[in-house]
Design a protein around this motif. Structure first.
Motif, short mmCIF file in Angstrom:
data_model
loop_
_atom_site.label_atom_id
_atom_site.label_comp_id
_atom_site.label_asym_id
_atom_site.label_seq_id
_atom_site.Cartn_x
_atom_site.Cartn_y
_atom_site.Cartn_z
N VAL A 294 3.67 2.26 -1.23
CA VAL A 294 5.07 2.13 -0.83
C VAL A 294 5.96 3.03 -1.69
O VAL A 294 5.91 2.97 -2.92
N GLU B 230 3.05 0.82 3.47
CA GLU B 230 2.97 -0.38 4.29
C GLU B 230 2.98 -1.63 3.42
O GLU B 230 2.44 -1.64 2.32
N ASN C 54 6.04 -8.99 11.67
CA ASN C 54 7.29 -9.00 10.91
C ASN C 54 8.15 -10.21 11.26
O ASN C 54 8.82 -10.77 10.39
N THR D 187 1.86 -5.62 4.14
CA THR D 187 1.22 -6.51 5.09
C THR D 187 1.14 -7.92 4.51
O THR D 187 0.71 -8.11 3.37
N GLU E 250 0.82 -1.20 0.00
CA GLU E 250 0.00 0.00 0.00
C GLU E 250 0.86 1.26 0.00
O GLU E 250 1.56 1.54 0.97
N SER F 188 8.01 5.31 3.00
CA SER F 188 6.62 5.47 3.41
C SER F 188 5.80 4.32 2.83
O SER F 188 6.24 3.63 1.92
#
Length: 249
Positions: free
Chosen positions: A12, A64, A76, A66, A10, A62
């Motif tokens: 990135v 995310e 993680n 997942t 998302e 910046s």
């Protein structure tokens, strides 16, 4: 019914400390469980940066990433057990044998000794390394080294496998053997994220692709749909149509 998402990327972005521009800008992709997903693009497009972020080797500036297992987001730490990574560079000890390399890397994953021994011997056999299992890897041909690289990346039976140019510099026989085994892994449920400059290989191997250039996604979707939408007969033609023909250094 569509396969569930196993990796959600998302927005990135990545900018390295000394850089004036982003290496990646606002990348958003969903990769489904059991897919063979190609991350493709010219040299310098940002593919290696994206794979490094997905594997947790470097952080994004910046955005995310997942990971999901059975519909639940994983930590993680848990992610590290889920994934395997086969880099373009050789990632083994040249002075050790294939058997010794696999023992070492399997131990890093805390594999039980019995399971590790069983898995090690299975991989040596199916990847055609059994007769050379006790020779130093530094004496091997390029194709044999690629197969050792692959064996190390999958010794712990990862559910998600990242492949960076897995067949670069090898003979036709080794390339075919590697791809056949990867197809078998995928049939058994392993999700594969793959990058290569062998576009004919990528076209035959991948079901979905993201084409990345200058750090941005310029095309994404099912291989056959993208060729139809852009009215081209092959991935090679799609690649040239969308990225141009100028030199990339």
């Amino acid at each position: 019914m569509a396969d569930p998402v196993c990796i959600a990327i998302e927005d990135v972005s990545k900018r390295y400390a000394s850089a004036q521009e982003n290496s990646l800008s606002d990348i958003s992709l969903n990769i489904s469980k059991s897919d063979v997903y190609g991350l493709l693009g010219p040299n310098g497009a940002g593919k290696t940066s994206l794979i490094s972020i997905l594997c947790g080797i470097i952080p994004p500036t910046s955005g995310e990433v997942t990971y999901y297992l059975d519909g639940q987001a994983v930590s993680n730490r848990a992610r590290k057990q889920l994934i395997g990574f086969v880099p373009q560079e050789y990632a083994f000890y040249q002075e050790l044998t294939p058997r010794q390399n696999l023992d070492y890397f399997g131990a890093l994953y805390n594999m039980p000794s019995g399971k590790l021994r069983e898995r090690r011997e299975h991989l040596l056999e199916v990847l055609g390394l059994g007769k050379a299992a006790d020779r130093k890897v530094g004496t091997f041909s390029g194709g044999m080294k690629r197969r050792v690289n692959l064996a190390i990346g999958i010794i712990h039976e990862p559910q998600i496998l990242f492949l960076d140019e897995p067949t670069v510099g090898v003979d036709v026989q080794s390339r075919n053997a590697i791809i056949r085994y990867l197809e078998l892994l995928n049939e058994q449920g392993t999700t594969i994220i793959y990058t290569s400059h062998h576009l004919s290989e990528a076209e035959a191997f991948c079901r979905h692709i993201a084409l990345i250039d200058h750090g941005k996604v310029i095309a994404e979707g099912a291989m056959e749909n993208l060729k139809a939408v852009h009215q081209v007969p092959s991935l090679h033609d799609l690649f040239i149509k969308l990225t141009g023909e100028e030199y990339r250094d």
